[in-house]
Design a protein around this motif. Sequence first.
Motif, PDB file in Angstrom:
ATOM      1  N   SER A   5     -48.784  18.010  16.311  1.00 45.42           N
ATOM      2  CA  SER A   5     -48.018  19.135  16.460  1.00 45.42           C
ATOM      3  C   SER A   5     -46.816  19.050  15.832  1.00 45.42           C
ATOM      4  O   SER A   5     -46.328  20.061  15.320  1.00 45.42           O
ATOM      5  CB  SER A   5     -47.865  19.037  18.152  1.00 45.42           C
ATOM      6  OG  SER A   5     -49.007  19.402  18.895  1.00 45.42           O
TER       7      SER A   5
ATOM      8  N   ILE B 191     -45.552  21.456  12.659  1.00 47.34           N
ATOM      9  CA  ILE B 191     -44.308  21.989  12.713  1.00 47.34           C
ATOM     10  C   ILE B 191     -43.483  21.834  11.390  1.00 47.34           C
ATOM     11  O   ILE B 191     -42.835  22.750  10.856  1.00 47.34           O
ATOM     12  CB  ILE B 191     -43.392  21.677  13.765  1.00 47.34           C
ATOM     13  CG1 ILE B 191     -43.936  22.027  15.181  1.00 47.34           C
ATOM     14  CG2 ILE B 191     -41.821  22.161  13.803  1.00 47.34           C
ATOM     15  CD1 ILE B 191     -43.357  21.644  16.280  1.00 47.34           C
TER      16      ILE B 191
ATOM     17  N   VAL C 237     -52.200  13.989  19.511  1.00 46.11           N
ATOM     18  CA  VAL C 237     -51.935  15.435  19.580  1.00 46.11           C
ATOM     19  C   VAL C 237     -50.391  15.908  19.410  1.00 46.11           C
ATOM     20  O   VAL C 237     -49.981  16.767  18.420  1.00 46.11           O
ATOM     21  CB  VAL C 237     -52.321  15.680  20.832  1.00 46.11           C
ATOM     22  CG1 VAL C 237     -52.007  17.406  21.341  1.00 46.11           C
ATOM     23  CG2 VAL C 237     -53.770  15.631  21.156  1.00 46.11           C
TER      24      VAL C 237
END
Length: 291
Positions: free
Chosen positions: A120, A124, A116
């Motif tokens: 993420s 980004i 996870v």
Amino acid sequence: MKLADIFLATLVAVIWGLGFVASRLALDELPPTLMTMMRFAIAAAPCLFLRKPDVSWPLLIAISSTLFLGQFLAQAFGIAHGVPVGLASVIVQSQALFTVALAVIAFGEVPTRMQVIGISIAAIGLLMICGTVGYDFSVGAFAVLMISPVVFAIGNLLLRRARDVPMFDLFAWLCLAAAVPLLALTLITDGPSAAAHALLNMSLIGVVSILTIGAVSTSIAYWLWGRLLRDYTAAQVVPFALLVPFVGAAASSIVFGERFGPLRLAGMIVVVAGIAIMLLSKRPQAVPNIA
């Protein structure tokens, strides 16, 4: 892993990275649809000597349409319309992000905490790259290229259903299943005369490039990769794919003189870092059943 297999895994990553450069050189002389068709027509040549693996036609076509046709046609269109080769190699490898995300939806697989975090971070990085779109290539070209990692991820999940079949045979027939519709699409979009004229007037660089991405980058490299995945766990093999964007970016900077601004370069690094966290994180061990 054996030292020889570590070398093979590294070699495949280098071949795939250089394949982006070869694709760009071929696209200087051939339209995207024709170039992609020739790629798979060359890679499908072994089908003349190999029987179809024990995989149903619907599954074979589904895997081919995503893992090969959709992925590489989107790549070709993106690169042909100005997306830098080094950036394209990073975007395509973001398929790891989409593979994990789609596995949650399709199979209910729960990602680990590190996965996870990796997703993420990679997301980004993609947003940082999005902030640079529109300066040296169009938003449309970037949107088409983003199709590549998504369908690549779908193809990865579909490939799980083709078990216990010879990898070389499977990939050869996947290439054939992609080449046939691409031939029809080429004749419709480019026309027989234009396609024949483009092929007959290719330079030596163009011929070598198309043979390289067809016979080496597609046929041989995918066979070696499948063989490694057969002999070792995915956790041991897949991290070598992290070398692909570095090879692609370095080769494109040497061959084409590509340079990246601070935001785009930072975004590329962040994407690769996020993918590295995802691929190198340990998966949770299954809890044994207690009678």
